[in-house]
Design an enzyme around this catalytic site. Structure first.
Site: not given
Ligand code: B12
Length: 255
Positions: A89, A143, A153, A197, A200, A204
């Site tokens: 994380d 998905c 949401c 929360c 979402c 699913c």
């Molecule tokens: C900041 C953060 C948050 C923030 C912002 C979330 C966001 N999505 O921006 C907040 C506080 C809102 C949040 C909430 C939650 N979070 Co959070 N969060 C993080 C954290 C620390 C960083 C995420 C981030 O900034 N990523 C940068 C963005 C740009 O990247 P991304 O969202 O991953 O998007 C990329 C991929 O989706 C990719 N992508 C999209 N489509 C595809 C398709 C393919 C084939 C590939 C390869 C890639 C790809 O491209 C995007 C750009 O790179 C991560 C841990 C981490 N280090 O990753 C945990 C993390 C994502 N969170 C997690 C969790 C559990 C949650 C919550 C469910 C907690 C809750 N119950 O309240 C919620 C869910 C909200 C949601 N729907 O995302 C888990 C998710 C586990 C999972 N199964 O995915 C993580 C991974 C933490 C962990 N170590 O387990 N979170």
């Protein structure tokens, strides 16, 4: 140990760009691969709970780090010239992306990693290493794009096409410091959770027949209902401890 199906490998380079954060300092120079691990956390239904599912057990950061560090110790013995850095994380790695690239699932419209066996109720952790490992093929399937996460949401934070507006996500609002607007307070009140929360993920289709976690630490010592009376004790071990008492007390006052 965890099931082999919960472990995968991707190329470090493919997971870039990094997330800017202080933990970046711990990345090995010349990193080549990422060993990604999933930690399922679904523990069953707890009617009346007022904290998010992921926050009922003790802090997952410590639990996952134990697995990752134990694995790293074994790997260090086998490959003494190589480095292994564990992250959960609080990580410069985009964990959802890395897990998808490592063949552990697909990325949902809600931005979460969806694993075939455990749905999206999995935490993600990783070992970043200088070892050059063969990566798995990216996750197959998809998905269903049913749009339920988007239409359900409570904060309208999931935009068409799937990008999450992190600022308005209700999970983020429950973490926000200071005074909330009346609209923000109302969203928390209606959702009924003082932390996180689950909407979402709960709507699913991939989470409808949930498999319970095999990890004891995520089944034991659950605290589904936070109150002003148990708050001090909860703050010693639950994953919201980092945010401090004031934000939790404020949120409790809203329900
Ligand atoms: C900041 C953060 C948050 C923030 C912002 C979330 C966001 N999505 O921006 C907040 C506080 C809102 C949040 C909430 C939650 N979070 Co959070 N969060 C993080 C954290 C620390 C960083 C995420 C981030 O900034 N990523 C940068 C963005 C740009 O990247 P991304 O969202 O991953 O998007 C990329 C991929 O989706 C990719 N992508 C999209 N489509 C595809 C398709 C393919 C084939 C590939 C390869 C890639 C790809 O491209 C995007 C750009 O790179 C991560 C841990 C981490 N280090 O990753 C945990 C993390 C994502 N969170 C997690 C969790 C559990 C949650 C919550 C469910 C907690 C809750 N119950 O309240 C919620 C869910 C909200 C949601 N729907 O995302 C888990 C998710 C586990 C999972 N199964 O995915 C993580 C991974 C933490 C962990 N170590 O387990 N979170």
């Amino acid at each position: 140990m965890l099931e082999a199906k919960l472990v995968g490998v991707c190329k470090y380079e493919d997971a870039l760009p990094l997330i800017e954060c202080r933990a970046q300092k711990r990345l090995p120079e010349n990193a080549k691969s990422i060993i990604v691990m999933l930690f399922p956390y679904y523990a069953g239904e707890y009617p009346g709970r007022n904290v998010s599912r992921y926050a009922m057990p003790d802090d997952y950061h410590g639990v996952a780090a134990e697995y990752l560090n134990a694995f790293a110790d074994v790997l260090r013995k086998a490959h003494p010239a190589h480095e292994f850095a564990a992250f959960v994380d609080v990580s410069p790695i985009r964990e959802v992306k890395a897990a998808a690239l490592a063949g552990l699932g697909v990325v949902g419209r809600n931005g979460l990693l969806i694993n075939e066996r455990y749905g999206s109720r999995v935490f993600i952790g990783e070992l970043v290493t200088t070892l050059n490992l063969t990566s798995k093929a990216p996750g197959e399937g998809s998905c269903h794009e049913c749009g339920k996460c988007e239409s359900s949401c409570p904060a309208g934070a999931i935009r068409q096409g799937g990008a999450l507006n992190a600022e308005s996500c209700l999970s983020r609002l429950t973490q926000k410091k200071g005074v909330l607007t009346e609209h923000e307070s109302e969203l928390i009140r209606k959702n009924g959770l003082v932390w996180g929360c689950d909407v979402c993920a709960d709507v699913c289709p991939h989470n409808q027949n949930p498999r319970t976690t095999p990890i004891d630490a995520f089944k034991n010592d659950l605290l589904p209902v936070l109150t002003p009376q148990n708050l001090d004790e909860a703050l010693l071990k639950k994953p919201y401890s980092w945010r401090g008492k004031d934000v939790l007390l404020r949120n409790l006052g809203l329900l």
